[in-house]
Design an enzyme around this catalytic site. Sequence first.
Site, PDB file in Angstrom:
ATOM      1  N   CYS A   1      16.653   8.327  -7.991  1.00  0.00           N
ATOM      2  CA  CYS A   1      16.915   7.017  -7.396  1.00  0.00           C
ATOM      3  C   CYS A   1      16.870   7.130  -5.876  1.00  0.00           C
ATOM      4  O   CYS A   1      17.535   7.992  -5.282  1.00  0.00           O
ATOM      5  CB  CYS A   1      18.281   6.537  -7.860  1.00  0.00           C
ATOM      6  N   GLU A   2      16.094   6.271  -5.244  1.00  0.00           N
ATOM      7  CA  GLU A   2      15.941   6.372  -3.791  1.00  0.00           C
ATOM      8  C   GLU A   2      17.180   5.907  -3.029  1.00  0.00           C
ATOM      9  O   GLU A   2      17.284   6.132  -1.829  1.00  0.00           O
ATOM     10  CB  GLU A   2      14.724   5.580  -3.328  1.00  0.00           C
ATOM     11  N   HIS A   3      18.121   5.266  -3.705  1.00  0.00           N
ATOM     12  CA  HIS A   3      19.317   4.770  -3.026  1.00  0.00           C
ATOM     13  C   HIS A   3      20.412   5.833  -2.918  1.00  0.00           C
ATOM     14  O   HIS A   3      21.174   5.846  -1.944  1.00  0.00           O
ATOM     15  CB  HIS A   3      19.871   3.552  -3.769  1.00  0.00           C
ATOM     16  N   HIS A   4      20.525   6.705  -3.931  1.00  0.00           N
ATOM     17  CA  HIS A   4      21.581   7.719  -3.928  1.00  0.00           C
ATOM     18  C   HIS A   4      21.048   9.136  -4.137  1.00  0.00           C
ATOM     19  O   HIS A   4      21.831  10.086  -4.137  1.00  0.00           O
ATOM     20  CB  HIS A   4      22.601   7.424  -5.040  1.00  0.00           C
TER      21      HIS A   4
ATOM     22  N   GLN B   1      13.110   2.053 -10.595  1.00  0.00           N
ATOM     23  CA  GLN B   1      12.436   1.895 -11.886  1.00  0.00           C
ATOM     24  C   GLN B   1      11.407   0.768 -11.856  1.00  0.00           C
ATOM     25  O   GLN B   1      10.343   0.876 -12.469  1.00  0.00           O
ATOM     26  CB  GLN B   1      13.468   1.648 -12.974  1.00  0.00           C
TER      27      GLN B   1
ATOM     28  N   HIS C   1      20.443   5.580 -15.624  1.00  0.00           N
ATOM     29  CA  HIS C   1      20.583   5.881 -14.204  1.00  0.00           C
ATOM     30  C   HIS C   1      21.957   6.484 -13.929  1.00  0.00           C
ATOM     31  O   HIS C   1      22.983   5.843 -14.179  1.00  0.00           O
ATOM     32  CB  HIS C   1      20.416   4.599 -13.377  1.00  0.00           C
TER      33      HIS C   1
ATOM     34  N   CYS D   1      23.290   6.955 -11.126  1.00  0.00           N
ATOM     35  CA  CYS D   1      23.993   6.244 -10.059  1.00  0.00           C
ATOM     36  C   CYS D   1      24.859   5.116 -10.626  1.00  0.00           C
ATOM     37  O   CYS D   1      25.762   4.620  -9.953  1.00  0.00           O
ATOM     38  CB  CYS D   1      23.010   5.700  -9.023  1.00  0.00           C
TER      39      CYS D   1
END
Length: 214
Positions: free
Chosen positions: A106-109, A147, A175, A177
């Site tokens: 995941c590019e956020h976390h 995703q 996920h 996250c």
Amino acid sequence: MFNQVESLKVISDEQYKKLEVLKPDIKKNEQDLLNIMIGLRKLIRVCGDDPTRDGLEETPFRVLKAYLEYTEGYREDPRKHLEKEFDVDGHQELVIVKDIEFNSLCEHHFAPFHGRVHIGYIPNKKITGLSKFGRLVDGYSKRFQVQERLTTQIADAIDEVLQAQGVMVVVEAKHMCMCGRGIKKATSSTTTSAIRGSFKDNAQLRNEFLSLIK
């Protein structure tokens, strides 16, 4: 002791050899690599542990090496896997490749998410080898991702390279996250889809694909 570790100046030749397997030109970024390893040592300290203790001393290097492996999709053009084509003038019916496993970040976390990709397409005179779809999925999933984008990239590649009459892609994933941190809903999963060509206007075709992947 920690200040001495932070003043790291070089990466050993043995370590470089391990990194070069994943990224041949890695030495061009020597200072960045050193800064990353120093930063990871600081992160270990902030989280409450001793980065110099046995078991953690080599962890910054191992994390760096692991991330180069997790993101090897950046070092290829996944679409090229589809360029190996075969003529099938007589077949213009649904082709399905389902349950293609993938792992991504995941590019956020930078937390992992993983799941399965299901691909359906209607050939337009050309097909590709079935294994190429697995390589296509790996090429896009081994990046920092969301995703929704992953689903779109897979569908667009098949649509544009194979010039298929229709394409439908469904991705199901869990996920970490969401399952392992934050709201911590361990049983939750996410499903996304992308539809191109004849699948858009043909509900019967969409339903056939969905029924066959279940």
